[in-house]
Design an enzyme around this catalytic site. Structure first.
Site, PDB file in Angstrom:
ATOM      1  N   ASP A  52       0.753  -1.319  -0.060  1.00  0.00           N
ATOM      2  CA  ASP A  52       0.077  -0.067   0.163  1.00  0.00           C
ATOM      3  C   ASP A  52       0.663   1.230  -0.109  1.00  0.00           C
ATOM      4  OD1 ASP A  52       0.707   0.070   2.628  1.00  0.00           O
ATOM      5  OD2 ASP A  52      -1.089   0.075   3.656  1.00  0.00           O
ATOM      6  N   SER A  53       2.237   0.967  -0.004  1.00  0.00           N
ATOM      7  CA  SER A  53       3.292   2.274  -0.297  1.00  0.00           C
ATOM      8  C   SER A  53       2.887   2.851  -1.544  1.00  0.00           C
ATOM      9  CB  SER A  53       4.611   1.932   0.000  1.00  0.00           C
ATOM     10  OG  SER A  53       4.782   0.569  -0.868  1.00  0.00           O
ATOM     11  N   ASP A  91      -1.116  -6.425  -0.331  1.00  0.00           N
ATOM     12  CA  ASP A  91      -1.356  -5.827   0.931  1.00  0.00           C
ATOM     13  C   ASP A  91      -2.702  -5.470   1.041  1.00  0.00           C
ATOM     14  OD1 ASP A  91       0.226  -4.883   3.284  1.00  0.00           O
ATOM     15  OD2 ASP A  91       1.088  -3.258   1.998  1.00  0.00           O
ATOM     16  N   LYS A 120      -0.503  -9.549   2.954  1.00  0.00           N
ATOM     17  CA  LYS A 120      -0.194  -9.058   4.323  1.00  0.00           C
ATOM     18  C   LYS A 120      -0.955  -8.023   4.910  1.00  0.00           C
ATOM     19  CE  LYS A 120       3.146  -5.645   4.022  1.00  0.00           C
ATOM     20  NZ  LYS A 120       2.535  -4.553   4.840  1.00  0.00           N
ATOM     21  N   GLU A 122      -1.224  -5.543   8.613  1.00  0.00           N
ATOM     22  CA  GLU A 122      -0.337  -4.886   9.785  1.00  0.00           C
ATOM     23  C   GLU A 122      -1.337  -5.071  11.195  1.00  0.00           C
ATOM     24  OE1 GLU A 122      -0.026  -0.680   9.003  1.00  0.00           O
ATOM     25  OE2 GLU A 122       0.821  -0.887   7.085  1.00  0.00           O
ATOM     26  N   GLU A 193       9.107  -3.692  10.989  1.00  0.00           N
ATOM     27  CA  GLU A 193       9.464  -2.365  10.396  1.00  0.00           C
ATOM     28  C   GLU A 193       9.800  -1.408  11.360  1.00  0.00           C
ATOM     29  OE1 GLU A 193       6.901  -0.482   7.447  1.00  0.00           O
ATOM     30  OE2 GLU A 193       7.845   1.179   7.559  1.00  0.00           O
TER      31      GLU A 193
HETATM   32  O1  KIV Z   1       3.669  -1.176   1.826  1.00  0.00           O
HETATM   33  C1  KIV Z   1       4.642  -1.352   1.751  1.00  0.00           C
HETATM   34  O2  KIV Z   1       5.585  -1.203   0.897  1.00  0.00           O
HETATM   35  C2  KIV Z   1       5.058  -2.185   2.991  1.00  0.00           C
HETATM   36  C3  KIV Z   1       6.722  -2.227   2.879  1.00  0.00           C
HETATM   37  C4  KIV Z   1       7.350  -1.004   3.634  1.00  0.00           C
HETATM   38  C5  KIV Z   1       7.106  -3.229   4.120  1.00  0.00           C
HETATM   39  O3  KIV Z   1       4.250  -2.451   3.740  1.00  0.00           O
END
Ligand code: KIV
Length: 275
Positions: A52-53, A91, A120, A122, A193
């Site tokens: 989600d970056s 994500d 993934k 959080e 992280e």
């Molecule tokens: O969204 C992302 O790129 C991440 C990484 C920084 C681990 O969660």
């Protein structure tokens, strides 16, 4: 052109446990589109995280909160079309799993249908039921603890976590509890992280599943970075993020050369024209 390990076999989720047992350091990088997914795959990366970056490096948001599930599904689909040997991780964005375990399962199904092999999310202790519900329907999960960007407002910014003692969110003991909760809920790996390297090392030694660090020191089982940082595409420079190239300068210079050629009449020349 460097030699490319194209003959490697497709990475599958169970490989991660094998690699931890063998002590083989794992590599993960983000990608959001087919072009870069193909390139990082050709380079031999183990895992591609459609993170989600994407909000911050592609969409121009100041944090990851605005990214929604439909956008993540779109980017997972783009990356999956690259048909990579790397493991593709989708994500779950903010708001797509926090309401209930059922919502987490539904959102994970969306990303899996768009080509993710694993998701993934959080959170630790508070996400244990959600991770358990998702893994119960055979969707592999990678946890994410420590500096969790979707908690930016609770943390008061993107700050290193685990520097203070205690069981409060962001405290050292709490992050250890989070790691155990993720492991016991059935996750296949944990991204750690933004924590002191000594804490990441302790977690890596104590949990049976692989740890993938970002800003968490050398002693994790693997490392992940955001592609735009690795390529030096952003002007920001974080302590934890090494720039392995300067594509920002290359991009500006190539664009300036194009502008100059067009203005001078040097492009398109005969070699780039049809008769
Ligand atoms: O969204 C992302 O790129 C991440 C990484 C920084 C681990 O969660």
């Amino acid at each position: 052109m460097p030699s490319l390990p194209n003959d490697r076999k497709k990475v599958q989720v169970p490989d991660l446990a094998v690699w931890k047992a063998e002590g083989r350091r794992m590599t993960m990088i983000t990608a959001y589109d087919v072009t870069f997914a193909r390139l990082v795959d050709e380079a031999g990366i183990d895992m591609i995280l459609v993170g989600d970056s994407v909000g911050m490096v592609v969409q121009g948001t100041s944090n990851t909160i605005p990214v929604d599930l439909e956008e993540m599904a779109y980017h997972v689909r783009c990356v999956a079309r690259a048909n990579t040997k790397a493991l593709v991780i989708g994500d779950l964005p903010f708001g797509s799993y926090q309401i209930s375990p059922e919502q987490g399962v539904e959102s994970s199904i969306v990303l899996m249908k768009n080509g993710a092999q694993c998701i993934k999310l959080e959170g630790g202790v508070h996400m244990a039921d959600t991770i358990a519900a998702i893994t119960r329907v055979d969707i592999p999960v990678i946890g994410h603890i420590g500096l969790t960007p979707q908690s930016v407002h609770r943390m008061g910014g993107f700050r290193v976590q685990g520097r203070t003692e205690g069981f409060e969110a962001g405290g050292r003991e709490r992050i250890l509890e989070d790691a155990h909760a993720v492991e016991q809920s059935g996750a296949s790996a944990i991204v750690i992280e933004g924590v002191p390297m000594e804490l990441a090392q302790e977690i890596t030694q104590k949990v049976s599943i692989p740890t993938i660090g970002i800003g968490a020191g050398i002693n994790c089982d693997g490392q992940v970075l955001v592609l735009h940082d690795v390529l030096g595409l952003c002007d920001s420079k974080y302590r934890f993020a090494k720039h392995y190239a300067d594509l920002r300068t290359s991009t500006v210079e190539a664009t300036q050369a194009f502008i100059s050629d067009v203005r001078s009449g040097a492009f398109p020349d005969d070699a780039h024209s049809f008769h």
